[in-house]
Design a protein around this motif. Structure first.
Motif, PDB file in Angstrom:
ATOM      1  N   UNK A  75       0.773  -1.342   0.032  1.00 42.90           N
ATOM      2  CA  UNK A  75      -0.106   0.019  -0.013  1.00 42.90           C
ATOM      3  C   UNK A  75       0.877   1.312   0.079  1.00 42.90           C
ATOM      4  N   UNK A  76       1.809   1.275   0.890  1.00 43.30           N
ATOM      5  CA  UNK A  76       2.591   2.564   1.046  1.00 43.30           C
ATOM      6  C   UNK A  76       3.629   2.588  -0.276  1.00 43.30           C
ATOM      7  N   UNK A  77       4.226   1.456  -0.727  1.00 43.65           N
ATOM      8  CA  UNK A  77       5.089   1.741  -1.866  1.00 43.65           C
ATOM      9  C   UNK A  77       4.153   2.119  -3.329  1.00 43.65           C
ATOM     10  N   UNK A  82       2.374   6.455  -6.917  1.00 42.06           N
ATOM     11  CA  UNK A  82       1.262   6.934  -7.652  1.00 42.06           C
ATOM     12  C   UNK A  82       0.935   8.573  -7.306  1.00 42.06           C
ATOM     13  N   UNK A  83       1.432   8.851  -6.164  1.00 47.35           N
ATOM     14  CA  UNK A  83       1.297  10.212  -5.523  1.00 47.35           C
ATOM     15  C   UNK A  83       2.065  11.166  -5.513  1.00 47.35           C
ATOM     16  N   UNK A  84       3.241  10.552  -5.999  1.00 48.32           N
ATOM     17  CA  UNK A  84       4.579  11.156  -6.268  1.00 48.32           C
ATOM     18  C   UNK A  84       4.416  12.346  -7.064  1.00 48.32           C
ATOM     19  N   UNK A  85       5.303  13.527  -7.151  1.00 47.31           N
ATOM     20  CA  UNK A  85       5.298  14.630  -7.781  1.00 47.31           C
ATOM     21  C   UNK A  85       5.008  14.400  -9.355  1.00 47.31           C
ATOM     22  N   UNK A  86       4.530  14.930 -10.383  1.00 43.18           N
ATOM     23  CA  UNK A  86       4.222  14.453 -11.545  1.00 43.18           C
ATOM     24  C   UNK A  86       5.582  14.833 -12.253  1.00 43.18           C
TER      25      UNK A  86
END
Length: 307
Positions: A75-77, A82-86
């Protein structure tokens, strides 16, 4: 409460001793590589071999614990990816996601688990180490190699990862122990004694090595890029693991062990990977430093709750 704190305090005291030895010049900076090599290539694999070879696995095996640990890691990985900076490449996102989900299961998990829960604590830390070192680390490397081999196919990357795992002493140790356990034979007394002497050195040397590493890590304030990774490691991962353990009905003490191990600070694996691929090393070093310092407070408190 005092008993739980008394068990956890020496672990962080040894890290502090290593840090002070590094800052004062009692041990040179290049001692990190030597001591880390001793632990990773010799003492820790022998400790894991001896434990797996002699453990009563039918009594210690808990699939719910494995599912909760693996689920919390995934879940964390995945969330960090997915949520990291574009606009960031897969290599950078993979290294940062690894730092957010790679608990220090071997160097810190084994001594803390053993001190609080005995053989069950060691078993939990060994299982978590295999999940972290074999699956999580390998998957992160695979993503990086696919990124670097883009357009040339994934087969060379898969082959490289498999070869790395086969040559990894931390993987070879418990696998060899498992093969010995299948024979049903008892370890010969001289081998058992040698393994006990080497294995006993693994935890204290590893903890001092962590302190030396932190003393030599790049200094500076926590950057905007490091802060979310720190929060993911110390807050999101233990919460996700605890929630899964509760949903799966994992019994005590395994539910508490899963949460405690998930709450451990980031291990040195992501930093080594960042250095190898020349990506995010300074950010990852700050994540390791910050999570270790904060864990000196959070781990004793959590130990009080679950012990």
């Amino acid at each position: 409460m005092l008993a739980a704190l008394g068990v956890v305090f020496p672990v962080f005291a040894l890290i502090l001793i290593g840090w002070a030895a590094g800052r004062r010049g009692i041990l040179p900076a290049d001692a990190v590589g030597v001591l880390n090599g001793f632990v990773v290539r010799l003492a820790l694999p022998v400790l894991m071999f001896q434990f797996v070879a002699q453990a009563d696995w039918p009594a210690l095996w808990h699939p719910g614990f494995v599912a909760a640990m693996a689920g919390g890691i995934a879940i964390v990985f995945a969330g960090t990816m997915l949520i990291g900076p574009a606009g960031r490449g897969m290599t950078e996102r993979s290294v940062e996601s690894l730092a957010a989900s790679y608990a220090n299961t071997a160097f810190m998990g084994i001594p803390i688990g053993q001190a609080l829960f005995g053989q069950a604590g060691v078993a939990a830390a060994v299982i978590a180490s295999l999940l972290t070192v074999c699956l999580l680390f390998a998957f992160s490397i695979l993503l990086i190699e696919i990124d670097r081999h883009r357009g040339r196919g994934a087969a060379p990357a898969v082959r490289g990862v498999l070869l790395s795992l086969v040559r990894n002493p931390i993987v070879v140790g418990p696998v060899a122990g498992g093969m010995w356990a299948l024979t049903g034979a008892v370890l010969p007394e001289p081998i058992d004694r040698i393994a006990s002497l080497l294995g006993a050195a693994a935890s204290p040397v590893a903890l001092v090595t962590i302190g030396l590493f932190l003393a030599a890590a790049p200094q500076g304030p926590v950057t905007a890029r490091a802060a979310p990774l720190i929060a993911a490691k110390l807050v999101a991962q233990p919460l996700a693991t605890f929630a899964l353990a509760w949903l799966l009905g994992v019994p005590a003490p395994w539910a508490g062990l899963a949460t405690l191990i998930a709450a451990l600070p980031t291990g040195t694996g992501p930093f080594m990977l960042a250095k190898l691929y020349e990506s995010e090393a300074a950010v990852i070093a700050r994540v390791i430093l910050a999570t270790t310092i904060l864990a000196a407070v959070t781990i004793p408190l959590l130990a009080v709750l679950i012990a």
